[in-house]
Design a protein around this motif. Sequence first.
Motif, short mmCIF file in Angstrom:
data_model
loop_
_atom_site.label_atom_id
_atom_site.label_comp_id
_atom_site.label_asym_id
_atom_site.label_seq_id
_atom_site.Cartn_x
_atom_site.Cartn_y
_atom_site.Cartn_z
N GLY A 1 0.81 -1.21 0.00
CA GLY A 1 0.00 0.00 0.00
C GLY A 1 0.85 1.26 0.00
N LEU B 1 -5.30 -7.56 2.81
CA LEU B 1 -6.18 -6.42 2.59
C LEU B 1 -6.19 -5.47 3.78
N GLN B 2 -6.14 -6.00 4.99
CA GLN B 2 -6.13 -5.15 6.18
C GLN B 2 -4.90 -4.24 6.17
N ARG C 1 -5.12 -1.54 3.26
CA ARG C 1 -6.03 -0.42 3.54
C ARG C 1 -5.35 0.64 4.41
N GLU C 2 -4.52 0.20 5.34
CA GLU C 2 -3.93 1.12 6.31
C GLU C 2 -2.99 2.13 5.66
N TYR D 1 -2.64 2.54 1.93
CA TYR D 1 -3.01 3.01 0.60
C TYR D 1 -3.96 4.19 0.68
N VAL E 1 -7.51 4.28 1.49
CA VAL E 1 -8.85 4.11 0.94
C VAL E 1 -9.70 3.34 1.94
N SER E 2 -10.88 3.86 2.22
CA SER E 2 -11.78 3.18 3.17
C SER E 2 -12.79 2.31 2.44
N ASP E 3 -13.36 2.84 1.34
CA ASP E 3 -14.37 2.09 0.58
C ASP E 3 -13.68 1.38 -0.59
N LEU E 4 -12.99 0.30 -0.26
CA LEU E 4 -12.21 -0.42 -1.26
C LEU E 4 -13.11 -1.04 -2.33
N LEU F 1 -15.96 -6.90 0.50
CA LEU F 1 -15.10 -5.81 1.01
C LEU F 1 -15.95 -4.74 1.66
N GLU G 1 -14.78 -0.04 5.91
CA GLU G 1 -14.22 -0.07 7.27
C GLU G 1 -14.20 1.34 7.86
#
Length: 298
Positions: free
Chosen positions: A141, A242-243, A246-247, A249, A251-254, A295, A298
Amino acid sequence: MDYFQNQINEWSDWQAVQNTPTAFEPLLHQIYLSENEPFKTPEIVTDDFAAVFNIGPTQIAIFPPANVAPNTRDRYQTERFSLTRMTRLQLTAPQLLHAGFIFDSYQFYYVIYRPLMGTPVAEFVETAEPLAKSTLGRQIGAVLAQLDGEVASFNQVDARALSDQANWQQLGANFAADRDAYLAGHPATPNCFVHGDLTGDNLVVTPGQVGLQHFQLAMQAPRQAELVPLVLQAFAWDADLLQGFRETYGVSDLASELLMGLLWRADGPAYIQHLMANQYPVTLAQVAARLQTILPVE
């Protein structure tokens, strides 16, 4: 004198010879002599497009002649640009040593580089613990957050034109129109650098930072297009990868980002068919719902 003696009249001729070291050895020897690099017996490296060989600690990719691959110069320039960009950004990639062309029986473009030493992500994740995978996801990410920024044009690829030409009708009679409406209502930044082929073999776990290789399909496109092979193939929906991703990159709404990427890619219909288990017909709403299920935000 022509160092390359084989006749290449069509793509099948190139395929028949590209994995034959003896056919290329005189040409390779001459290239390495001109670049003042020590020459050793070439060893085959499998590649879908170029003729690739290990020669000592270096690797060389020879691109097919233009008479059987009209985009060969474009792909050469893309690889060269991408490796230079990776070095400038201080990201891990093969180290470009030389790039150029040789006039022989055909004009051959080539790049010589020091290849990455490490473990492909596809192999690494088979035995990695959850913590190692989430750490790897964070590294990937962070790299892509830096790499996938806006760039000036560097090749002739028009990502939107190619995706518009794809067969979206195969997904259902209304899918193409729904796609057009969705993209019209959800503008994206079209000139980001996108590697385009981040499969588990093109991401390499090295002793330092995760590395990227094989840039011939890089293009200007929305950065969301990068997510498709990454999430669906390299990550294969792995929760730990994926977890971590997300941290870093950002992006919240992957799921929504991935939907955008699917609709921007020329191979989007094939990815969607696989995602929806070859369901037909399929609607854009069903694809979006499927992604949100896998997905959640989060």
